[in-house]
Design a protein around this motif. Structure first.
Motif, mmCIF file in Angstrom:
data_model
loop_
_atom_site.group_PDB
_atom_site.id
_atom_site.type_symbol
_atom_site.label_atom_id
_atom_site.label_comp_id
_atom_site.label_asym_id
_atom_site.label_seq_id
_atom_site.Cartn_x
_atom_site.Cartn_y
_atom_site.Cartn_z
ATOM 1 N N SER A 188 70.023 46.186 10.439
ATOM 2 C CA SER A 188 68.717 45.757 9.918
ATOM 3 C C SER A 188 68.698 44.282 9.552
ATOM 4 O O SER A 188 67.662 43.617 9.656
ATOM 5 N N GLU A 189 69.856 43.729 9.157
ATOM 6 C CA GLU A 189 69.897 42.321 8.763
ATOM 7 C C GLU A 189 69.903 41.368 9.957
ATOM 8 O O GLU A 189 69.878 40.156 9.775
ATOM 9 N N ALA A 190 69.960 41.915 11.181
ATOM 10 C CA ALA A 190 69.934 41.067 12.377
ATOM 11 C C ALA A 190 68.529 40.653 12.761
ATOM 12 O O ALA A 190 68.343 39.820 13.651
ATOM 13 N N ARG A 200 64.220 31.204 14.519
ATOM 14 C CA ARG A 200 63.431 32.060 13.624
ATOM 15 C C ARG A 200 61.942 31.739 13.779
ATOM 16 O O ARG A 200 61.094 32.649 13.767
ATOM 17 N N LYS A 201 61.618 30.468 13.937
ATOM 18 C CA LYS A 201 60.217 30.082 14.131
ATOM 19 C C LYS A 201 59.705 30.563 15.487
ATOM 20 O O LYS A 201 58.580 31.083 15.589
ATOM 21 N N VAL A 202 60.512 30.426 16.538
ATOM 22 C CA VAL A 202 60.116 30.909 17.865
ATOM 23 C C VAL A 202 59.891 32.420 17.835
ATOM 24 O O VAL A 202 58.907 32.939 18.386
ATOM 25 N N THR A 203 60.809 33.132 17.197
ATOM 26 C CA THR A 203 60.683 34.591 17.097
ATOM 27 C C THR A 203 59.409 34.975 16.362
ATOM 28 O O THR A 203 58.689 35.899 16.762
ATOM 29 N N HIS A 204 59.111 34.253 15.291
ATOM 30 C CA HIS A 204 57.876 34.502 14.538
ATOM 31 C C HIS A 204 56.657 34.281 15.427
ATOM 32 O O HIS A 204 55.702 35.081 15.410
ATOM 33 N N LEU A 217 57.044 39.767 21.547
ATOM 34 C CA LEU A 217 58.425 39.981 21.123
ATOM 35 C C LEU A 217 58.815 41.437 21.320
ATOM 36 O O LEU A 217 58.239 42.340 20.711
ATOM 37 N N ALA A 218 59.814 41.673 22.158
ATOM 38 C CA ALA A 218 60.324 43.023 22.370
ATOM 39 C C ALA A 218 61.437 43.364 21.386
ATOM 40 O O ALA A 218 61.627 44.521 21.022
ATOM 41 N N GLY A 219 62.195 42.355 20.978
ATOM 42 C CA GLY A 219 63.288 42.585 20.041
ATOM 43 C C GLY A 219 64.031 41.299 19.768
ATOM 44 O O GLY A 219 63.933 40.330 20.531
ATOM 45 N N ASP A 220 64.792 41.279 18.690
ATOM 46 C CA ASP A 220 65.560 40.089 18.349
ATOM 47 C C ASP A 220 66.856 40.500 17.675
ATOM 48 O O ASP A 220 66.941 41.570 17.064
ATOM 49 N N TYR A 221 67.852 39.646 17.811
ATOM 50 C CA TYR A 221 69.158 39.915 17.203
ATOM 51 C C TYR A 221 69.786 38.582 16.821
ATOM 52 O O TYR A 221 70.075 37.743 17.673
ATOM 53 N N PHE A 222 69.988 38.382 15.510
ATOM 54 C CA PHE A 222 70.583 37.159 14.994
ATOM 55 C C PHE A 222 72.026 37.455 14.585
ATOM 56 O O PHE A 222 72.280 38.047 13.536
ATOM 57 N N PHE A 223 72.959 37.054 15.446
ATOM 58 C CA PHE A 223 74.373 37.210 15.111
ATOM 59 C C PHE A 223 74.723 36.265 13.964
ATOM 60 O O PHE A 223 74.128 35.187 13.806
ATOM 61 N N ALA A 228 66.992 36.856 6.489
ATOM 62 C CA ALA A 228 66.089 35.865 7.074
ATOM 63 C C ALA A 228 65.142 35.295 6.025
ATOM 64 O O ALA A 228 64.803 34.106 6.051
ATOM 65 N N ALA A 229 64.714 36.150 5.086
ATOM 66 C CA ALA A 229 63.761 35.701 4.068
ATOM 67 C C ALA A 229 64.339 34.594 3.197
ATOM 68 O O ALA A 229 63.613 33.700 2.752
ATOM 69 N N SER A 230 65.660 34.639 2.954
ATOM 70 C CA SER A 230 66.281 33.636 2.086
ATOM 71 C C SER A 230 66.975 32.523 2.871
ATOM 72 O O SER A 230 67.592 31.641 2.276
ATOM 73 N N ALA A 231 66.863 32.563 4.207
ATOM 74 C CA ALA A 231 67.532 31.571 5.049
ATOM 75 C C ALA A 231 66.714 30.278 5.107
ATOM 76 O O ALA A 231 65.500 30.292 4.872
ATOM 77 N N PRO A 232 67.371 29.148 5.416
ATOM 78 C CA PRO A 232 66.633 27.884 5.553
ATOM 79 C C PRO A 232 65.564 27.975 6.632
ATOM 80 O O PRO A 232 65.731 28.654 7.638
#
Length: 590
Positions: free
Chosen positions: A45-47, A108-112, A120-126, A54-58
């Motif tokens: 879920s955190e990906a 993160r901005k592009v995904t938004h 957007l079909a899906g996203d994964y932030f390693f 993501a909410a607390s990320a720069p």
């Protein structure tokens, strides 16, 4: 790896692979059907770009990184002539850039943007700084979890598939893609705007290069019929990733954007100007700060030293923005450090900045070095052990580190309190433990050439952790055998010591001298006791069950190392076939 797996050959509900268990667990009470609950259990879920992390990320400062965001978003908006005909040129976009350049903020901005447009079909932030996000295992489940949200027609067929194949998440990622995505492509809308964009950020932070190669194969399958996804991959230009995108099958279908080709000097200058203005107006010493501080020449100098690496100016601002010290003095320290930076190295200015930050006055440098490397390795190895022991990361809270390392209360926080510009010590709700703000600090500390006296090898840190775990286990063993023991204060110290000691002994083959005199039965005794103490995640109990099955393997291992001459091991080995009975006696005793 095969030898390690044999230790757990009789374990139930676990799959030992490099000491990682895949344990089915219910992390929260969910009202929907069990199949979808199983899917959500195996996702990360955190990906997601909507996670707490993501909410607390720069974030990108308004007005910055505009051109890069526009170019990537425009690529995502392109519509293939015939999405179903064949894999097309431009099915993959590789957004490459150096460490600390701000790739994740941009992604993160592009995904938004893609999410708002419905593409957007899906996203994964390693990430190597968030447990479980440096591994491929949750990748497909996470993507599918997002797909059934943006394409509701997929929910029922995917749920049916999971009900028919309840062990699907224990199978290969290829099998998961086939059963959960490929078999249901007819339910995915074919006409734009349709959710076709998959965003994968921090690809280089999937630590295992073999896993990265495996994921690239999956990515290629997802842009190949019957699929028609388009994939954005953002990463550092690591050798294996560069090589993959420069060869078939990716070379002809990949568009490459280089972050370093985007001019950011003006944006960094404006960012520094705005932030220094804020400090000048809000700092407790504001009345003694000159109204024109720091001045245009200094702003231009700092902009030049950044060399397009956003980690540098953001770290400068965090360092200078210290309410306990005068900002003019702190900025002077930064500029003095920069004047001695060696030219010709890509991170010379960032290294000089880290050097001044990590050498504060009146600090126990050896202890600080130890704490920094413990933070790196406890975070990394806990992630390696699997997401079901993620709760053990709470050992990295300042107060628990004091207890774990047998330090006076408050020692860790006092030692790290001047490092707020590079790490967090605050116990917030999302990540209540010590963690680094940026991976570039971990890279710095892992390099003997860059870190100098602050460097410590990974092996030495592993030995340090194991050496600390052993007296903690012995302490609890004495409490367990005491008739007047008070167990009300049992917490993660025992849990972590049990898990980490076994991990470093088995998976990492660490054997400090103190192991020679260590009573192996203490581990089983403490583990069995910890198993029944509330509150404990159910998955921890499953882990304990699996751990018990490793006993014979542990004894065999020490016999091979000629450690069986110690009283405890000799006793167990001499029992031969009675070793399991001895274990039962230990557990019964507890």
């Amino acid at each position: 790896m095969a030898a390690n797996a044999a230790f757990f050959s009789n374990a139930s509900n676990s799959n030992f692979e490099g000491f990682q268990f895949n344990v089915t667990q219910n992390t929260q009470p969910l009202a929907f059907d069990p199949a979808l609950r199983l899917l959500r259990t195996h996702r990360a879920s955190e990906a997601s770009h909507t996670s707490k992390t993501a909410a607390s990320a720069p974030k990108c400062k308004p007005g910055t990184r505009v051109k890069a965001i526009e170019d990537i978003t425009s690529w995502a908006d392109e519509v293939p002539v015939d999405p179903s005909s064949s894999v097309k040129v431009g099915s993959v976009l590789w957004f490459r850039g150096p460490a600390g350049a701000g790739k994740t903020c941009i992604m993160r901005k592009v995904t938004h943007n893609c999410h708002k447009k419905g593409t957007l079909a899906g996203d994964y932030f390693f990430s190597t700084r968030v447990p479980g996000l440096d591994d491929e295992a949750p990748f497909v489940a996470t993507i599918v979890s997002h797909l059934i949200t943006v394409i509701p027609a997929l929910k029922d067929p995917v749920g049916d598939t999971i009900r028919l194949n309840p062990d699907v998440f224990e199978q290969s990622l290829e099998f998961q893609v086939e059963k959960l995505i490929s078999d249901h492509t007819t339910s995915i809308p074919a006409q734009p705007p349709a959710p076709r964009i998959l965003v994968i950020d921090g690809f280089d932070e999937c630590r295992d290069t073999k896993q990265r190669a495996h994921l690239l194969q999956l990515i290629h399958s997802l842009v190949t019929p019957p699929h028609s996804f388009r994939v954005i991959v953002a990463s550092r230009p690591e050798l294996d990733i560069r090589t993959a995108f420069d060869r078939p099958p990716f070379k002809s279908i990949t568009k490459i954007l280089r972050l370093e080709n985007y001019e950011v000097s003006g944006e960094i200058y404006q960012y520094l100007s705005d932030e220094f203005t804020r400090i000048r107006e809000t700092h407790p010493a504001k009345q003694s700060i000159p109204s024109d501080w720091p001045g245009q020449p200094t702003l231009h100098a700092l902009t030049g030293k950044s060399s397009g690496i956003w980690a540098y100016p953001s770290t400068v601002i965090k360092y200078v923005d210290n309410p306990r010290r005068h900002p003019v003095e702190l900025l002077g320290d930064v500029l003095d450090a920069s004047s001695t930076a060696s030219s010709g190295r890509p991170f010379a200015e960032l290294d000089a900045l880290y050097k001044i930050i990590l050498n504060p006055p009146d600090i126990d440098i050896p202890l600080m070095k130890r704490l920094l490397h413990l933070t790196i390795e406890i975070t990394r190895t806990t992630s390696e052990m699997g997401p079901y022991v993620e709760f053990l990361l709470h050992i990295l809270s300042a107060s628990r580190l004091d207890e774990f390392l047998s330090l006076e209360k408050g020692t860790v926080e006092m030692n790290l309190c001047d490092l707020h510009s590079v790490l967090s010590v605050a116990e917030d709700a999302n990540r209540p433990w010590v963690y680094f703000h940026h991976k570039s600090l971990e890279d710095y500390l892992r390099s003997p050439e860059r870190a100098g006296d602050l460097y410590q090898s990974q092996e030495d840190t592993h030995l340090d952790i194991l050496t600390v775990c052993i007296p903690n286990l012995e302490l609890w063993n004495r409490k367990l055998v005491s008739p007047n023991a008070d167990f009300q204060d049992v917490d993660l110290i025992l849990d972590y010591s049990c898990v980490a000691s076994s991990y470093f002994l088995f998976a990492k083959k660490c054997f400090p001298p103190s192991v020679l005199d260590f009573d192996a039965r203490i581990v089983w005794r403490c583990f069995a006791f910890a198993r029944w103490l509330p509150p404990r995640p159910d998955a921890f109990k499953d882990f304990v069950n699996s751990f018990h099955n490793a006993m014979v393997g542990w004894i065999d291992l020490f016999c091979q190392l000629d450690h069986a001459h110690t009283c405890s091991f000799h006793h167990l080995v001499q029992r031969g076939s009675g070793m399991q009975a001895d274990l039962h006696l230990v557990l019964a005793y507890v």
